[in-house]
Design a protein around this motif. Structure first.
Motif, PDB file in Angstrom:
ATOM      1  N   LYS A 125     -13.152   1.923  18.899  1.00 37.80           N
ATOM      2  CA  LYS A 125     -13.071   3.028  20.199  1.00 37.80           C
ATOM      3  C   LYS A 125     -14.602   3.953  20.835  1.00 37.80           C
ATOM      4  O   LYS A 125     -14.107   4.195  21.706  1.00 37.80           O
ATOM      5  CB  LYS A 125     -11.880   4.004  19.397  1.00 37.80           C
ATOM      6  N   ALA A 126     -15.143   4.089  19.656  1.00 37.90           N
ATOM      7  CA  ALA A 126     -16.221   4.975  19.921  1.00 37.90           C
ATOM      8  C   ALA A 126     -16.799   4.152  21.207  1.00 37.90           C
ATOM      9  O   ALA A 126     -17.327   4.462  22.067  1.00 37.90           O
ATOM     10  CB  ALA A 126     -17.067   5.656  18.961  1.00 37.90           C
ATOM     11  N   ARG A 127     -17.282   3.072  20.476  1.00 37.79           N
ATOM     12  CA  ARG A 127     -18.131   2.502  21.048  1.00 37.79           C
ATOM     13  C   ARG A 127     -16.963   1.863  22.985  1.00 37.79           C
ATOM     14  O   ARG A 127     -17.917   1.954  24.170  1.00 37.79           O
ATOM     15  CB  ARG A 127     -18.618   0.823  20.815  1.00 37.79           C
ATOM     16  N   GLU A 128     -15.818   1.777  22.715  1.00 36.01           N
ATOM     17  CA  GLU A 128     -15.398   2.042  24.385  1.00 36.01           C
ATOM     18  C   GLU A 128     -15.611   2.892  25.660  1.00 36.01           C
ATOM     19  O   GLU A 128     -15.927   3.424  25.986  1.00 36.01           O
ATOM     20  CB  GLU A 128     -13.955   1.637  23.704  1.00 36.01           C
ATOM     21  N   LEU A 129     -15.413   4.018  24.644  1.00 32.32           N
ATOM     22  CA  LEU A 129     -15.955   5.774  24.963  1.00 32.32           C
ATOM     23  C   LEU A 129     -17.091   5.445  25.794  1.00 32.32           C
ATOM     24  O   LEU A 129     -17.417   6.541  26.899  1.00 32.32           O
ATOM     25  CB  LEU A 129     -15.700   6.822  24.489  1.00 32.32           C
ATOM     26  N   ASN A 130     -18.049   5.398  24.642  1.00 30.08           N
ATOM     27  CA  ASN A 130     -19.367   4.965  25.508  1.00 30.08           C
ATOM     28  C   ASN A 130     -19.709   4.142  26.397  1.00 30.08           C
ATOM     29  O   ASN A 130     -20.585   4.138  27.411  1.00 30.08           O
ATOM     30  CB  ASN A 130     -20.291   4.889  24.214  1.00 30.08           C
ATOM     31  N   ALA A 131     -19.309   3.026  26.109  1.00 29.37           N
ATOM     32  CA  ALA A 131     -19.458   1.904  28.443  1.00 29.37           C
ATOM     33  C   ALA A 131     -18.241   2.906  28.674  1.00 29.37           C
ATOM     34  O   ALA A 131     -19.078   2.556  30.018  1.00 29.37           O
ATOM     35  CB  ALA A 131     -19.089   0.501  26.910  1.00 29.37           C
ATOM     36  N   PHE A 132     -17.955   3.244  28.541  1.00 31.08           N
ATOM     37  CA  PHE A 132     -16.609   3.664  30.060  1.00 31.08           C
ATOM     38  C   PHE A 132     -17.613   5.593  30.240  1.00 31.08           C
ATOM     39  O   PHE A 132     -18.068   5.380  31.506  1.00 31.08           O
ATOM     40  CB  PHE A 132     -15.363   4.282  29.920  1.00 31.08           C
TER      41      PHE A 132
END
Length: 304
Positions: free
Chosen positions: A104-111
């Motif tokens: 989830k943190a990786r997805e938020l960072n990519a977004f």
């Protein structure tokens, strides 16, 4: 007188049948003697004359202390395995939750990076290509990412870098088993057995060891006789008397306690690690060549 040339001819490039037989080739059979068979009045666990004998429903006789210690050790082992399995499941659950948080943190960072335009995003086609135009497998210059991957890579050909597979704790059985028959065994299914001791004057004066007799026919009990125990009262009879009197009268011949046919338990004949619980106590051993030839490849012995 002509010589036996076929058996004396030893200049061949292969072993003849007679030479193999002299070297011990083939299946060797031997009838097991008395020393290899457990006496009927010995415990199946300690192999000593039993004290306060207890019998299971399959006819295995144990000392009371031995079988209680065995069942207690099995229960402790089951509890230990259950605790190890619960700890492993808790650890797997925590690792799964940690992976979800990282994902989830990786997805938020990519977004966030995509919205602010800080770092250009690459599609799947050139995802494996770095900024210098090198591919991972075909590049000559290794990037920092590739160096880190090479440093942490699991190498199966190097003992120091060989990965270790996680040991998964299997679910242990929840019930204790009989150490002899491997069937489910509970403490309440055990019943005490009572042997009738021979107290005649001849036996007591001639021998120091205890001898037991059938309370009905007064025959001395040995390993050659088939014995039957009554689970209702625990008295021991020979097979002939049990079939002839107890099965017909439905009552014990010693204490007159009523019994049913399901209360008759056939005691298993003596056997140890060298012999099985069976009538045919014969050891077999297959040898390719005898030990004297230096080429003795021996299979594990089988018991019948």
């Amino acid at each position: 007188m002509p010589q036996r040339h076929s058996k004396n001819n030893n200049d061949l490039a292969f072993f003849t049948y007679d030479e193999k037989r002299k070297l011990g080739y083939g299946t060797q059979k031997e009838r097991l003697g008395k020393d290899s068979i457990k006496p009927f009045d010995a415990c199946c666990l300690c192999l000593k004359p039993f004290i306060d004998p207890m019998c299971c429903q399959k006819g295995h006789v144990f000392c009371k202390e031995c079988i209680l210690e065995c069942l207690l050790a099995q229960k402790k082992d089951i509890q230990r395995k259950l605790a190890a399995r619960a700890a492993q499941q808790q650890q797997e659950k925590e690792e799964e939750e940690e992976k979800l948080v990282l994902q989830k943190a990786r997805e938020l960072n990519a977004f966030d990076q995509q919205n602010h335009g800080a770092v250009p995003q690459y599609n799947d086609r050139n995802h494996g290509r770095d900024k210098n135009g090198f591919h991972g497998a075909n590049s000559v210059k290794a990037t920092s990412y590739e160096e880190e991957a090479l440093r942490t890579m699991k190498a199966f050909w190097l003992p120091s870098a060989t990965p270790e597979a996680p040991v998964k704790a299997e679910a242990p059985p929840c019930s204790t088993v009989c150490p002899e028959g491997k069937e489910k065994l509970k403490l309440k299914s055990l019943f005490p057995v009572y042997f009738t001791e021979d107290k005649s004057e001849e036996k007591t004066s001639n021998s120091l060891d205890k001898s037991f007799i059938c309370p009905s026919c007064k025959v001395t009990l040995t390993n050659t006789l088939s014995l039957v125990a009554l689970s209702s009262c625990g008295h021991i009879f020979c097979k002939k008397c049990a079939d002839k009197f107890v099965t017909v009268d439905k009552v014990c011949l010693v204490c007159n306690k009523p019994c049913k046919e399901r209360n008759l338990v056939n005691l298993e004949k003596g056997g140890t690690g060298f012999a099985g619980h069976d009538d045919r106590l014969e050891a077999r051993d297959f040898k390719h060549l005898g030990s004297g030839s230096g080429l003795g490849l021996v299979r594990p012995p089988t018991k019948t």
